[in-house]
Design a protein around this motif. Structure first.
Motif, short mmCIF file in Angstrom:
data_model
loop_
_atom_site.label_atom_id
_atom_site.label_comp_id
_atom_site.label_asym_id
_atom_site.label_seq_id
_atom_site.Cartn_x
_atom_site.Cartn_y
_atom_site.Cartn_z
N ASP A 1 41.78 77.06 32.60
CA ASP A 1 41.82 77.08 31.14
C ASP A 1 40.43 76.79 30.57
N PRO A 2 40.06 77.43 29.48
CA PRO A 2 40.77 78.55 28.83
C PRO A 2 40.65 79.82 29.68
N GLN A 3 41.79 80.44 29.97
CA GLN A 3 41.86 81.51 30.95
C GLN A 3 40.95 82.69 30.62
N ASN A 4 41.00 83.16 29.39
CA ASN A 4 40.23 84.37 29.05
C ASN A 4 38.73 84.14 29.12
N VAL A 5 38.29 82.92 28.79
CA VAL A 5 36.86 82.62 28.88
C VAL A 5 36.40 82.69 30.33
N HIS A 6 37.15 82.06 31.22
CA HIS A 6 36.76 82.08 32.63
C HIS A 6 36.97 83.45 33.26
N ALA A 7 37.98 84.18 32.78
CA ALA A 7 38.17 85.54 33.29
C ALA A 7 36.98 86.42 32.93
N TYR A 8 36.46 86.24 31.71
CA TYR A 8 35.28 87.01 31.31
C TYR A 8 34.09 86.68 32.21
N ARG A 9 33.84 85.38 32.42
CA ARG A 9 32.73 85.00 33.30
C ARG A 9 32.93 85.55 34.71
N TRP A 10 34.17 85.48 35.18
CA TRP A 10 34.45 85.96 36.54
C TRP A 10 34.26 87.48 36.64
#
Length: 695
Positions: free
Chosen positions: A671-680
């Motif tokens: 969390d926040p999922q979308n922030v880390h998904a973007y970085r990933w």
């Protein structure tokens, strides 16, 4: 009526502006006040200052004898090099405009399009005119073309929408009460009319309109008394034989695209502009540049032409196609800008033709319809789509510049200080058109002006490449500053001048060019003189494409923008066309969302970023001349802030470090999922690029 007549025309005109303003405010945002600054347009003046401003047309509209007095136009009717332009009221008077509709346009033959645009039964071309109302041309079931009023015989509703379309196989159905007509205009059935007395469906049909054709061009005329089309054209087919003669190429051509423009100016400003090349060195200084021209020799008919001597097609910009003279097969060796009066221009050149229909929609408003026509064999060539894109770019740039100067004239002509100016030798076509118009508008002047037998000023080829003029243009160009920022690209006032010529002819590709960084990169590449191929997913998205189109319209010299649509990050090979013949590719395209649009982070962010990078690299690897691919990296690929195991805030990062704290655990991002998904997604995409190069 008596009370209305007692109101001064100037007041009536201002009330009309108010009503127009209120009508427009229903469909566009407005503060609700009548202050000019509160509205986007210029359709209303500050009424508090109305008493301080008047115009000659306001007064002359009250006295037709003065408005149409032939003596007032004596200076315009003099020989070219002694003559002056038309008075201001010809461009803004309501009564002058209404007489133009009845005397000039009602008996004129109107071009509606090409027969190759309406091939199948039920296909149609519809246009709405101010002088005769809506008219439509439809292909019948018998293969014939039929023209009729596009108005239902019941209560006058408009049946078919304007433009090109295809009716239902059942027939043409009125949207009001469903009266349905055959494609030849006869009534097929009228629902609910069974009880009406003395009513027979077979006796009802849409009102027929005169129709004629010339080598595939379709013309209609609202007047039954007007001259036949061939009499209007006179010896045009003979004078322009390569295109319109018995074996003329036009009959085997097809229309490949249409465009339309709305211009808030009087139609004559646009028509007069088409009749001369005097303006090209100034108005088109960064695009077409100076053009030599000479008058068409003696001829017959209600038409004229400006002969433009060139050593190639007049369409490509001077720096297009790296100096290649013939990007498309040719069938002629000269060019003419042909004006068929009152308001049609058909331009004919070495490899194609294009038309511009000028339709008045008010004293100070005009609709322009354009069509672009090529030989059938040319359209089948493999390189035609790429050449057409450059041709369409040229046409859009030129007409946009012409429209802007026409709007400029409309504002200027309402000055209380404006008086008619003198013609120069390059304005022979405009002088001819203005006098043809006066012969129709003024009583006792019918037939007094023959556009094919006007006074000539010699056989010289006139040019607007006068050195003094060009020096003035260049000096003003260098002093101008680019106005506006890149949040509002259409405000650019001059072309983007290349900073150097070292990049002349070099093609580069930019993905993700509609983004903030991408737009600035494209701008800098254009300034460097590069040919920029822009890869976009949806080229029809007007909002996203507007800044790019503005940049393209203002590109100068060799620099240009070629937009390639259909580039999908998840589709292998979809970037092949975009990177073809490029030496460098800048890959910027990647999802940049971290809000609730993301439903499945792995699918919506990570997969497109990784697959898009691999697809772009895969396409680039097929291009022999590709020297470099620039992948725009992100700090997100190394950022280890928050997430599963955050690193110290003072950590010193190097190339060997990767983002690990944003990695998903058991399929779920921190969390926040979308922030880390973007970085990933940035991490995975960059790793994929390194792996691609390694293999």
């Amino acid at each position: 009526m008596a009370e209305t007549a007692a109101i001064p025309v100037s007041v009536q005109r201002r009330l009309q502006h108010v009503l127009q303003h209120l009508a427009k405010s229903k469909v566009s945002s407005c503060s609700g006040t009548l202050d000019t600054s509160a509205c986007a347009g210029e359709d209303i003046e500050d009424l508090g200052k109305a008493s301080q401003r008047c115009h000659s047309a306001d007064a002359l509209d009250e006295d037709e004898k003065v408005l149409f007095d032939p003596q007032r136009f004596a200076e315009t009717q003099k020989p070219l090099l002694e003559a002056s332009t038309l008075p201001s009221e010809c461009y803004s008077s309501r009564k002058w405009y209404l007489r133009e509709l009845s005397r000039v346009f009602m008996p004129a033959w109107l071009l509606v399009g090409r027969a190759d645009e309406v091939v199948e039964p039920g296909s149609y071309l519809a246009v709405d005119t101010e002088w005769g109302g809506p008219v439509v041309v439809c292909r019948g079931r018998d293969g014939q073309l039929y023209a009729f009023a596009n108005v239902c015989a019941h209560r006058g509703a408009k049946i078919l929408p304007d433009g090109r379309g295809k009716a239902s196989p059942v027939g043409m159905t009125c949207p009001y009460h469903a009266w349905t007509y055959e494609f030849n205009g006869t009534l097929k059935w009228a629902p609910g009319m069974e009880s009406s007395k003395s009513f027979e469906e077979s006796h009802v049909r849409l009102a027929s309109v005169r129709l004629d054709t010339l080598h595939g061009f379709i013309f209609v005329c609202h007047s039954k008394e007007a001259k036949p089309l061939l009499e209007v054209l006179g010896d045009l087919p003979e004078k322009l034989a390569p295109w319109f003669g018995p074996q003329g190429t036009v009959k085997d051509m097809v229309c490949v695209q249409r465009r339309e423009y709305q211009v808030p100016c009087n139609w004559k400003f646009i028509m007069e502009n088409t009749c001369e090349t005097y303006h090209t060195a100034v108005v088109h200084k960064g695009s077409l540049g100076p053009m030599k021209s000479s008058p068409m020799g003696p001829h017959s008919g209600d038409w004229d032409a400006v002969r433009v001597p060139t050593e190639r097609s007049v369409v490509p910009l001077p720096t297009d196609f790296e100096g290649e003279r013939f990007p498309l097969p040719t069938f002629a060796d000269h060019s003419n800008f042909v004006n068929i009066f009152p308001a049609l221009q058909i331009n004919v050149t070495w490899d194609c033709i294009w038309w511009m229909n000028i339709l008045p929609t008010g004293e100070e408003s005009t609709r322009i319809q354009m069509g672009f026509v090529f030989p059938k064999a040319t359209v089948q060539l493999d390189r035609f789509p790429s050449v057409l894109e450059r041709y369409l770019h040229r046409w859009h740039v030129a007409v946009s510049e012409d429209n802007e100067i026409s709007l400029n004239q409309q504002r200027g002509v309402r000055s209380a200080f404006r008086v008619p100016g003198r013609f120069c030798q390059l304005e022979f076509g405009t002088h001819n058109f203005d006098n043809w118009l006066l012969s129709k508008m003024l009583d006792g002047r019918a037939g007094a002006w023959d556009p094919g037998q006007r006074v000539f000023v010699g056989d010289n080829v006139f040019s607007n490449d006068d050195k003094h003029m060009l020096d003035l243009v260049q000096d003003s160009l260098e002093k101008l500053e680019v106005e506006g920022d890149y949040k509002s690209f259409p405000k650019l006032q001059r072309p983007l001048a290349p900073r150097n010529t070292g990049a002349k002819g070099v093609q580069v590709c930019v993905t993700g060019a509609t983004g903030f960084i991408g737009l600035h990169l494209v701008k800098q590449l254009l300034e460097g003189g590069y040919i920029v191929k822009v890869a976009v997913r949806d080229a029809s998205n007007e909002r996203k494409m507007a800044p790019l189109l503005a940049l393209r319209a203002h590109a100068a010299g060799q620099a240009c923008v070629n937009i390639i649509g259909g580039c999908n990050a998840l589709s292998p090979g979809s970037y092949d066309e975009a990177v073809a013949d490029c030496e460098v590719c800048f890959h910027l395209a990647s999802p940049f969302w971290m809000d609730d649009r993301i439903v499945d982070p792995a699918k919506d962010l990570v997969a497109p970023a990784e697959q898009g990078t691999l697809n772009v690299l895969g396409s680039c690897s097929k291009v022999p001349c590709m020297r470099r691919v620039v992948i725009t990296s992100s700090f997100g690929a190394v950022m280890n802030d928050g997430g599963n195991s955050p690193w110290p805030p003072d950590f010193h990062y190097a190339e060997k470090h990767w983002n690990i704290t944003s990695a998903p655990v058991d399929g779920r991002f921190p969390d926040p999922q979308n922030v880390h998904a973007y970085r990933w997604s940035k991490t995975i995409a960059e790793k994929a690029a390194w792996d691609f190069v390694a293999t």
